[in-house]
Design a protein around this motif. Structure first.
Motif, PDB file in Angstrom:
ATOM      1  N   PRO A  77     -13.717  -2.189  60.283  1.00 43.75           N
ATOM      2  CA  PRO A  77     -14.288  -2.020  61.996  1.00 43.75           C
ATOM      3  C   PRO A  77     -12.990  -1.492  62.995  1.00 43.75           C
ATOM      4  CG  PRO A  77     -15.073  -3.986  61.156  1.00 43.75           C
ATOM      5  CD  PRO A  77     -14.128  -3.718  60.275  1.00 43.75           C
ATOM      6  N   ILE A  78     -11.890  -1.709  62.410  1.00 44.14           N
ATOM      7  CA  ILE A  78     -10.872  -1.073  63.380  1.00 44.14           C
ATOM      8  C   ILE A  78      -9.949  -0.223  62.828  1.00 44.14           C
ATOM      9  CG2 ILE A  78     -10.548  -3.418  64.498  1.00 44.14           C
ATOM     10  CD1 ILE A  78      -8.496  -4.117  62.712  1.00 44.14           C
ATOM     11  N   LEU A  79      -9.819   0.097  61.262  1.00 42.78           N
ATOM     12  CA  LEU A  79      -9.256   1.089  60.997  1.00 42.78           C
ATOM     13  C   LEU A  79      -9.659   1.749  59.600  1.00 42.78           C
ATOM     14  CD1 LEU A  79      -7.230  -0.193  58.383  1.00 42.78           C
ATOM     15  CD2 LEU A  79      -6.167  -1.206  60.285  1.00 42.78           C
ATOM     16  N   THR A  80      -9.264   2.829  58.967  1.00 41.37           N
ATOM     17  CA  THR A  80      -9.405   3.233  57.708  1.00 41.37           C
ATOM     18  C   THR A  80      -8.011   3.072  57.067  1.00 41.37           C
ATOM     19  OG1 THR A  80     -11.036   4.781  58.636  1.00 41.37           O
ATOM     20  CG2 THR A  80     -10.287   5.008  56.351  1.00 41.37           C
ATOM     21  N   ARG A  81      -8.251   2.243  55.826  1.00 39.16           N
ATOM     22  CA  ARG A  81      -6.906   1.997  54.965  1.00 39.16           C
ATOM     23  C   ARG A  81      -6.948   3.147  53.753  1.00 39.16           C
ATOM     24  NH1 ARG A  81      -3.145  -2.019  53.834  1.00 39.16           N
ATOM     25  NH2 ARG A  81      -2.259  -1.773  51.433  1.00 39.16           N
ATOM     26  N   ILE A  82      -5.821   3.857  53.739  1.00 38.09           N
ATOM     27  CA  ILE A  82      -5.818   4.947  52.527  1.00 38.09           C
ATOM     28  C   ILE A  82      -4.642   4.574  51.720  1.00 38.09           C
ATOM     29  CG2 ILE A  82      -5.615   7.380  52.042  1.00 38.09           C
ATOM     30  CD1 ILE A  82      -6.589   8.006  55.047  1.00 38.09           C
ATOM     31  N   ASP A  83      -4.693   4.357  50.514  1.00 35.01           N
ATOM     32  CA  ASP A  83      -3.704   3.771  49.542  1.00 35.01           C
ATOM     33  C   ASP A  83      -3.579   5.209  48.646  1.00 35.01           C
ATOM     34  OD1 ASP A  83      -3.271   1.411  50.435  1.00 35.01           O
ATOM     35  OD2 ASP A  83      -4.974   0.495  49.057  1.00 35.01           O
ATOM     36  N   VAL A  84      -2.397   5.846  48.653  1.00 37.98           N
ATOM     37  CA  VAL A  84      -2.470   6.992  47.878  1.00 37.98           C
ATOM     38  C   VAL A  84      -1.134   6.792  46.811  1.00 37.98           C
ATOM     39  CG1 VAL A  84      -1.487   9.306  47.767  1.00 37.98           C
ATOM     40  CG2 VAL A  84      -2.453   8.558  50.088  1.00 37.98           C
ATOM     41  N   TYR A  85      -1.717   7.030  45.522  1.00 36.27           N
ATOM     42  CA  TYR A  85      -0.893   6.332  44.330  1.00 36.27           C
ATOM     43  C   TYR A  85      -0.182   7.651  43.827  1.00 36.27           C
ATOM     44  CZ  TYR A  85      -3.033   1.971  44.455  1.00 36.27           C
ATOM     45  OH  TYR A  85      -3.741   0.905  44.818  1.00 36.27           O
ATOM     46  N   LYS A 127      -8.931  16.410  60.048  1.00 32.59           N
ATOM     47  CA  LYS A 127      -9.915  17.221  59.210  1.00 32.59           C
ATOM     48  C   LYS A 127     -11.336  16.480  58.803  1.00 32.59           C
ATOM     49  CE  LYS A 127      -6.541  20.181  56.940  1.00 32.59           C
ATOM     50  NZ  LYS A 127      -7.202  21.351  56.996  1.00 32.59           N
ATOM     51  N   PHE A 128     -11.114  15.058  58.303  1.00 26.24           N
ATOM     52  CA  PHE A 128     -12.071  14.357  58.023  1.00 26.24           C
ATOM     53  C   PHE A 128     -12.756  13.531  58.833  1.00 26.24           C
ATOM     54  CE2 PHE A 128      -9.054  15.767  54.515  1.00 26.24           C
ATOM     55  CZ  PHE A 128      -9.749  16.419  53.711  1.00 26.24           C
ATOM     56  N   GLY A 129     -12.376  13.265  60.417  1.00 20.81           N
ATOM     57  CA  GLY A 129     -12.886  12.558  61.190  1.00 20.81           C
ATOM     58  C   GLY A 129     -12.686  10.991  60.848  1.00 20.81           C
ATOM     59  N   LEU A 130     -11.746  10.540  60.108  1.00 20.60           N
ATOM     60  CA  LEU A 130     -11.326   9.336  59.985  1.00 20.60           C
ATOM     61  C   LEU A 130     -11.031   8.459  61.103  1.00 20.60           C
ATOM     62  CD1 LEU A 130      -9.407   9.606  56.366  1.00 20.60           C
ATOM     63  CD2 LEU A 130     -11.648   9.156  56.681  1.00 20.60           C
ATOM     64  N   GLU A 131     -11.393   7.252  61.227  1.00 23.23           N
ATOM     65  CA  GLU A 131     -11.121   6.649  62.663  1.00 23.23           C
ATOM     66  C   GLU A 131      -9.591   5.637  62.331  1.00 23.23           C
ATOM     67  OE1 GLU A 131     -14.314   4.192  63.765  1.00 23.23           O
ATOM     68  OE2 GLU A 131     -15.592   6.059  63.999  1.00 23.23           O
TER      69      GLU A 131
END
Length: 222
Positions: A39-47, A72-76
Motif C-alpha cells: 500500500p505504501i511502496l513498490t519494492r523492486i529487487d534486481v538481481y 515510465k511505468f507509473g510505479l508508486e
C-alpha cells in the motif's frame, strides 16, 4: 472483471519492467527482477552479477534508474534493491546471453555448448539443457538445431515448473540463432521423485573434456 483486469495489468507492467531492465542493465549482468507491491511502496529487487554498475558513483545511477521506472511505468514510490548474484552458471538468462555473444563473434556452436554445459554442472546443477536453433552453420547453410544435455531435466507437469529457463536470440552474420537454456539447481525437490544424488551423475565424455574458454561474466573474479 475489475480484479481480473488488474491482474492482467500488473502482469503487463512486470513484463515491461523486465524487458526495460534487460536492456538497460545488460552490461551489469542482469538476471531477473522481483516486484512486490504494498500500500505504501513498490519494492523492486534486481538481481545482477555486477551491482557496482547499477548503483554508480555515490548512488547516482540507481537514483536515476528509480526515477525512470517511476515515470515510465507509473510505479508508486519505487524502492530499488540491488542483489548480487554469485552463482553465475546457475542463471539461465545470463548463460543464454553469454552463448549468444560468443556466437555473434564467430565462435563455433558445438564447443561453446559443451563447455558451457560442463561449467553449469560443475557449479552444482543436477541437470541442464542447452539448445541452439537456427543458422548455426556457415552463411547460406540450412537452419538446424543443436542440443546438449546432461543430468535430470523434467519436461512437463509440476516438476517442469521447477526448472529455470531462458531464451535469448543471437544475430551473427549467418542469421538468427535462438538459444534456450534450462537448468535444475542443486537442492531442487521434485514432488514425484526422490532426492537426486549429484555425485552419481555422469557427464558425456565430449562434455567432460570440453576446453572452449568463453569470456568472463561482469563482476566475475578471474
Amino acid at each position: 472483471m475489475a480484479i481480473e483486469r488488474r491482474f492482467i495489468q500488473d502482469s503487463m507492467v512486470v513484463y515491461k519492467v523486465f524487458k526495460y531492465l534487460e536492456t538497460k542493465l545488460d552490461r551489469a549482468g542482469f538476471a531477473y527482477v522481483n516486484i512486490q507491491r504494498t500500500p505504501i511502496l513498490t519494492r523492486i529487487d534486481v538481481y545482477v552479477t555486477d551491482p557496482g554498475r547499477v548503483i554508480g558513483r555515490k548512488g547516482k545511477s540507481i537514483n536515476e534508474l528509480t526515477s525512470e521506472l517511476s515515470k515510465k511505468f507509473g510505479l508508486e514510490n519505487p524502492q530499488l534493491n540491488v542483489v548480487e548474484i554469485k552463482d553465475f552458471y546457475l542463471q539461465p538468462r545470463i548463460i543464454a546471453q553469454r552463448v549468444c555473444k560468443l556466437l555473434e563473434i564467430g565462435k563455433k556452436a558445438r564447443p561453446i555448448l559443451h563447455f558451457t554445459l560442463k561449467k553449469i554442472l560443475d557449479s552444482g546443477a543436477i541437470g541442464a539443457e542447452i539448445v541452439a536453433s537456427g543458422k548455426i552453420v556457415a552463411k547460406g547453410g540450412r537452419s538446424k538445431s543443436l542440443r546438449v544435455a546432461a543430468g535430470f531435466i523434467p519436461k512437463s507437469g509440476e516438476s517442469g515448473r521447477l526448472v529455470r529457463s531462458a531464451h535469448v536470440t543471437a544475430y551473427p552474420k549467418s542469421g538468427a540463432i535462438g538459444v534456450l537454456v534450462r537448468i535444475v539447481p542443486e537442492g531442487t525437490i521434485f514432488p514425484d521423485k526422490k532426492p537426486i544424488d549429484k555425485s552419481k551423475l555422469e557427464l558425456p565424455a565430449v562434455v567432460r573434456h570440453a576446453v572452449e574458454e568463453p569470456p568472463h561474466f561482469p563482476g566475475e573474479k578471474v
